[in-house]
Write an enzyme that holds these catalytic residues in place. Structure first.
Site, PDB file in Angstrom:
ATOM      1  N   VAL A  75      60.593  35.865  73.353  1.00  0.00           N
ATOM      2  CA  VAL A  75      60.958  35.283  75.099  1.00  0.00           C
ATOM      3  C   VAL A  75      60.669  33.774  74.218  1.00  0.00           C
ATOM      4  O   VAL A  75      60.788  32.438  74.960  1.00  0.00           O
ATOM      5  CB  VAL A  75      59.564  35.573  75.375  1.00  0.00           C
ATOM      6  CG1 VAL A  75      58.736  34.784  77.030  1.00  0.00           C
ATOM      7  CG2 VAL A  75      59.581  37.230  75.983  1.00  0.00           C
ATOM      8  N   GLU A  76      59.305  33.317  73.046  1.00  0.00           N
ATOM      9  CA  GLU A  76      59.218  32.083  72.441  1.00  0.00           C
ATOM     10  C   GLU A  76      60.156  31.657  72.472  1.00  0.00           C
ATOM     11  O   GLU A  76      59.890  30.897  72.896  1.00  0.00           O
ATOM     12  CB  GLU A  76      57.528  32.744  72.535  1.00  0.00           C
ATOM     13  CG  GLU A  76      56.357  32.493  72.989  1.00  0.00           C
ATOM     14  CD  GLU A  76      55.540  31.287  73.815  1.00  0.00           C
ATOM     15  OE1 GLU A  76      56.386  30.474  73.223  1.00  0.00           O
ATOM     16  OE2 GLU A  76      55.122  31.749  74.559  1.00  0.00           O
ATOM     17  N   SER A  77      60.710  31.912  71.324  1.00  0.00           N
ATOM     18  CA  SER A  77      61.581  30.983  70.129  1.00  0.00           C
ATOM     19  C   SER A  77      62.337  32.178  70.038  1.00  0.00           C
ATOM     20  O   SER A  77      63.894  30.853  69.289  1.00  0.00           O
ATOM     21  CB  SER A  77      61.166  30.901  69.341  1.00  0.00           C
ATOM     22  OG  SER A  77      60.211  32.164  68.241  1.00  0.00           O
TER      23      SER A  77
END
Length: 332
Positions: A62-64
């Protein structure tokens, strides 16, 4: 990892929406999962040590998209997307040479410390994840506002930015796909249940290209495992071990020993102090690189004050792949 899934499932139409988004991009999913193979065993092991839900190992999706070089417009950096201030709060060093927000081991430890902290604050993983994305103070204010109005204070009842509203559904969607890939027509290659990498202590300056050569791995793989470095040479910095594939550690040590036995230097990069009246273009030409490349190597932007005495990193005559090493490294 599946055996350690223990977070309550989120029941929301947004989960189905994000699931469809990912499933309509199978090539993207497979690239992300292929990239994750280097890091997942380490993250899951660290989560298990702490007794934390192992689906948190999917948060970098989700983040990166599991890209340790990812950089956001909010100046968040690395696989876990730490902003500068939070990174400093969790002792992630950030300087001209390297940024531990990109470091695989250091940033994972910091992220799990932070997640534990905000979970203990709220006693709820969905609220903890909202805090990770939006900030614990913002979530606390939203909860206090609902409480004052006699409204529920769970994740789905809070008023929040759209990014945070979709944040937990994204993780739930990925969790669902990982839990039952065959149900969604996704094939995932097995990841061996053993460490992909180990660490080796390092002292003294060393060129990134040379370290990759000692380990007999491509520079791209070396950077994927050691993404914290912002320059083509690693500094004489204590507590900055190298991360190498487990099967290449002894190879690295043997080649390093042979190199040092021949009394050869470990870095061909030099420091040049700008003289009065000397231009960047003159320095770049003297060292056989373009002015733009010199600026990139030294993190020089329009806002940088370059004047006499300014220290520049320049390639010596034996610098390895001087035109390419560092080209894909972001600068702080």
């Amino acid at each position: 990892m599946r055996n350690g899934f223990s977070m309550p499932d989120l029941d929301s139409p947004l989960v189905a929406d994000r699931q469809a988004w990912y499933l309509n991009r199978p090539d993207l999913l497979l690239r992300i999962f292929e990239r994750s193979r280097l890091y997942l065993h380490h993250i899951v092991t660290e989560l298990e040590k702490r007794g934390m839900p192992t689906e948190l190992a999917l948060l970098p999706v989700v983040e990166s998209s599991f890209n340790p070089l990812a950089y956001s417009s909010a100046r968040a950096l690395g696989m876990w997307q730490f902003i500068p201030s939070t990174g400093k709060s969790y002792n992630l060093k950030q300087n001209w040479w390297f940024d531990q927000r990109r470091d695989i081991v250091a940033s994972t430890n910091a992220a799990l410390d932070y997640l534990q902290y905000i979970y203990e604050m709220h006693g709820d993983w969905h609220l903890a994840l909202a805090s990770y994305n939006w900030g614990e103070n913002a979530v606390a204010r939203a909860m206090a506002k609902n409480e004052a109005q006699g409204l529920p204070t769970d994740y789905q009842s809070l008023k929040m930015p759209d990014e945070t509203r979709y944040y937990v559904p994204k993780l739930q969607a990925i969790k669902n796909i990982i839990a039952q890939p065959q149900l969604f027509g996704i094939h995932l290659d097995l990841i061996p249940n053993r460490p992909y990498f180990g660490t080796v202590e390092r002292s003294g300056k060393m060129d990134i290209a040379l370290a990759a050569r000692f380990a007999e791995i491509p520079v791209a793989e070396f950077i994927a495992l050691n993404p914290a470095y912002s320059r083509p040479v690693m500094p004489s910095e204590s507590n900055s071990p190298l991360v190498l594939p487990t099967g290449k550690i002894q190879t690295y040590l043997d080649n390093l020993q042979e190199h040092e036995a021949q009394d050869k230097p470990l870095s061909a990069w030099l420091t040049h102090k700008l003289k009065r009246g000397e231009s960047l273009a003159t320095v770049a030409k003297r060292h056989g690189i373009s002015t733009s490349r010199l600026k990139q190597l030294n993190g020089i932007t329009r806002r940088t004050r370059v004047r006499a005495g300014f220290a520049l990193l320049v390639p010596g005559k034996d610098a390895i792949a001087a035109d390419t090493i560092g080209a894909r490294l972001p600068h702080t």
